[in-house]
Design a protein around this motif. Structure first.
Motif, short mmCIF file in Angstrom:
data_model
loop_
_atom_site.label_atom_id
_atom_site.label_comp_id
_atom_site.label_asym_id
_atom_site.label_seq_id
_atom_site.Cartn_x
_atom_site.Cartn_y
_atom_site.Cartn_z
N GLY A 122 0.79 -1.22 0.00
CA GLY A 122 0.00 0.00 0.00
C GLY A 122 0.82 1.27 0.00
O GLY A 122 2.06 1.26 -0.08
N ALA A 123 0.11 2.39 0.11
CA ALA A 123 0.73 3.71 0.01
C ALA A 123 1.78 3.94 1.09
O ALA A 123 2.79 4.61 0.85
N ALA A 124 1.57 3.40 2.29
CA ALA A 124 2.53 3.61 3.37
C ALA A 124 3.82 2.84 3.15
O ALA A 124 4.90 3.27 3.58
N ALA A 125 3.74 1.71 2.46
CA ALA A 125 4.90 0.84 2.28
C ALA A 125 5.74 1.19 1.07
O ALA A 125 6.96 0.96 1.05
N GLN A 126 5.14 1.73 0.01
CA GLN A 126 5.83 1.86 -1.27
C GLN A 126 7.08 2.75 -1.25
O GLN A 126 8.10 2.38 -1.86
N PRO A 127 7.07 3.91 -0.60
CA PRO A 127 8.31 4.72 -0.64
C PRO A 127 9.51 3.97 -0.09
O PRO A 127 10.61 4.04 -0.66
N GLU A 128 9.34 3.22 0.99
CA GLU A 128 10.46 2.48 1.56
C GLU A 128 10.90 1.35 0.64
O GLU A 128 12.08 1.02 0.53
N LEU A 129 9.94 0.75 -0.06
CA LEU A 129 10.24 -0.37 -0.94
C LEU A 129 10.92 0.07 -2.24
O LEU A 129 11.74 -0.67 -2.79
N LEU A 130 10.59 1.27 -2.72
CA LEU A 130 10.97 1.62 -4.09
C LEU A 130 11.81 2.89 -4.25
O LEU A 130 12.35 3.12 -5.33
N ALA A 131 11.92 3.71 -3.24
CA ALA A 131 12.62 4.99 -3.42
C ALA A 131 14.05 4.81 -3.89
O ALA A 131 14.55 5.60 -4.70
N SER A 132 14.74 3.79 -3.43
CA SER A 132 16.12 3.58 -3.84
C SER A 132 16.22 3.00 -5.25
O SER A 132 17.26 3.12 -5.91
N VAL A 133 15.15 2.37 -5.72
CA VAL A 133 15.13 1.79 -7.06
C VAL A 133 14.81 2.86 -8.10
O VAL A 133 15.41 2.92 -9.17
N TYR A 134 13.84 3.71 -7.76
CA TYR A 134 13.37 4.74 -8.68
C TYR A 134 13.56 6.13 -8.06
O TYR A 134 12.66 6.66 -7.40
N PRO A 135 14.74 6.73 -8.20
CA PRO A 135 15.00 8.02 -7.55
C PRO A 135 14.09 9.15 -8.05
O PRO A 135 13.95 10.17 -7.38
N ARG A 136 13.46 8.95 -9.23
CA ARG A 136 12.58 10.00 -9.76
C ARG A 136 11.10 9.63 -9.58
O ARG A 136 10.24 10.16 -10.28
N ALA A 137 10.80 8.74 -8.65
CA ALA A 137 9.43 8.27 -8.48
C ALA A 137 8.52 9.35 -7.90
O ALA A 137 8.91 10.11 -7.02
N ARG A 138 7.30 9.39 -8.42
CA ARG A 138 6.22 10.22 -7.88
C ARG A 138 5.23 9.25 -7.22
O ARG A 138 4.61 8.44 -7.89
N PHE A 139 5.10 9.34 -5.91
CA PHE A 139 4.22 8.44 -5.17
C PHE A 139 2.86 9.12 -4.95
O PHE A 139 2.79 10.22 -4.42
N VAL A 140 1.80 8.44 -5.36
CA VAL A 140 0.44 8.96 -5.22
C VAL A 140 -0.39 7.96 -4.42
O VAL A 140 -0.51 6.79 -4.80
N ALA A 141 -0.94 8.42 -3.29
CA ALA A 141 -1.79 7.58 -2.45
C ALA A 141 -3.25 7.74 -2.86
O ALA A 141 -3.74 8.86 -3.03
N LEU A 142 -3.94 6.62 -3.02
CA LEU A 142 -5.36 6.61 -3.37
C LEU A 142 -6.16 6.20 -2.14
O LEU A 142 -6.01 5.07 -1.65
N GLY A 143 -6.98 7.11 -1.63
CA GLY A 143 -7.75 6.83 -0.42
C GLY A 143 -8.85 5.81 -0.65
O GLY A 143 -9.38 5.67 -1.75
N ASP A 144 -9.19 5.08 0.42
CA ASP A 144 -10.26 4.07 0.38
C ASP A 144 -10.06 3.12 -0.80
O ASP A 144 -11.00 2.78 -1.51
#
Length: 443
Positions: free
Chosen positions: A193-215
């Motif tokens: 989910g949204a809370a986990a993805q930055p920690e999982l992927l930030a080092s893989v994709y330094p230019r990542a834009r993370f968007v959280a989708l509610g509900d």
């Protein structure tokens, strides 16, 4: 896992005219449920072969859930040049499985494996899977689509992902992928989910834009197609449609067997859209802004431009260059900072006056008073012009513009030119190179 290309049909309709969305069935799922090999390696090969047939121009790579790990492995091959592909400009990932082993509750893994112990998923188990992976009930049509896909999923493919694919650590192979990436994730997704993805992927994709989708749970294309489509459209406009596009015939040449994998990888990385929010490393923001204004004068660009000033800053940060410097100048990073600070003291705010100021500095007649005197400023500007032009020429779209195809002299066995003379174009060369000379005409 358990889905097919059909899950992207609503996204395709919503993005029609903005992005051409083309779903890809993976081995063991959808129309390929009967595939004999649904291993991670076979799945990656399948996607590479599919893209080699269909991906043209500027394209993005998408992945949902297990498709996220597949997409990462495919993208790494493209940017290394190991796949016969060119034109990758970004990625869209939805609740993606990371390159490293996917975080998954072991009790839930065993429960899901038990569902295929005696064959395909039952209707009851498919309903349970949908309920566990959505935050709210799906619309009737989306619910039926999910059920249909789950019912026809290959039990072998289901087991292959849970037992092996999800546990594979592909971090070393994937490495760091420096390109625009949109990561969509639900706030109610348990493991991805949204809370986990930055920690999982930030080092893989330094230019990542993370968007959280509610509900939103895990089945984003079926749960939140409209919201996902809006985020994708914004991402494409902001970060993907930047810079020039390599013409189709040149792209085919780069992807072909005349180009060594290492060379193809270099060209593919150079063609990735520039980072609109690039943060300078060696220069400060004011110095980078001035260098961009100098670049506009040294290398005027029609249409979508390459951010060659940012690329020079990256070059400086990596300690790269043309292998020499004038003995009267300090090391390149120091020379750039000193030269830009000197020129900034006389640089006009009026764009129409900048060419005259730059010309005076190039000719050594400037009255700028700063870290570099007029003579050393003149020497430094020789390096600057060289660096800016080199960065522009290095882009494969620039090579196409000037008709340079000297990169296509590799392959195995190695191949070169049969004949080099004015007006002679060989059969493998793009039409835009050289010209045609009739037999008996003067070259």
């Amino acid at each position: 896992m358990g889905s097919s290309a059909d899950e992207f049909s609503r996204l395709r309709d919503l993005l029609d005219g903005t992005v051409d969305v083309r779903g890809v069935d993976l081995p063991g799922f959808g129309e390929l449920a009967s595939a004999s090999d649904s291993s991670l390696d076979a799945t990656v090969e399948h996607v590479v072969h599919h893209l080699a047939r269909h991906a043209r121009g500027r394209w993005m790579l998408g992945g949902h859930s297990m498709g996220g790990k597949v997409a990462a492995l495919v993208a790494s091959r493209v940017l290394r040049g190991d796949a016969p592909l060119t034109g990758l400009a970004g990625m869209v990932l939805m609740a993606p499985s990371p390159p490293r082993p996917e975080p998954m509750d072991e009790e839930r893994r065993e429960r899901m494996l038990s569902w295929v112990a005696d064959g395909s998923l039952s209707d009851q188990d498919a309903e349970t899977f949908i309920d566990q992976n959505t935050a709210e009930p799906l619309a009737p049509a989306a619910h039926e689509r999910a059920l249909t896909d789950l019912r026809r999923t290959s039990p072998a493919a289901w087991r292959a992902w849970l037992e092996t694919g999800s546990r594979v650590d592909a971090s070393a192979e994937v490495g760091t992928l420096d390109l625009p990436v949109l990561v969509l994730a639900g706030t109610d997704d348990a493991d991805l989910g949204a809370a986990a993805q930055p920690e999982l992927l930030a080092s893989v994709y330094p230019r990542a834009r993370f968007v959280a989708l509610g509900d939103t749970g895990h089945m984003i294309p079926l749960e939140r197609a409209a919201e996902a489509a809006g985020a994708i459209a914004d991402f494409v406009a902001d970060e993907v449609l930047l810079g020039p596009v390599v013409p189709d015939d040149w792209a085919a040449l780069i992807a072909g067997d005349r180009v060594d994998a290492r060379v193809r990888g270099i060209l593919n990385r150079r063609a990735v859209p520039d980072d609109r929010g690039y943060a300078p490393v060696v220069l400060d923001l004011a110095q980078l802004t001035l260098l961009r204004e100098i670049a506009d004068l040294v290398v005027p660009q029609d249409g979508p431009a390459i951010d060659i000033a940012a690329r020079v800053d990256t070059q400086l940060a990596r300690g790269e260059g043309d292998g020499w410097r004038n003995a009267e100048l300090p090391p390149d990073p120091d020379a750039y900072r000193a030269g830009l600070d000197t020129l900034a003291r006389v640089w006009p705010t009026d764009p129409t006056k900048r060419a005259d100021v730059l010309r005076a500095a190039i000719e050594g007649t400037t009255d700028a008073d700063g870290p570099l005197d007029a003579a050393r400023l003149q020497l430094w500007l020789e390096d600057v012009r060289n660096d800016l032009v080199r960065q522009w020429l290095a882009h494969p779209a620039s090579m196409a513009l000037i008709g340079y195809d000297g990169f296509a002299t590799g392959g195995n066995p190695i191949r070169g030119y049969v004949e080099l003379r004015l007006g002679r174009r060989e059969d493998w060369e793009p039409v835009g190179v050289g010209g045609t000379v009739a037999e008996g005409d003067a070259a």
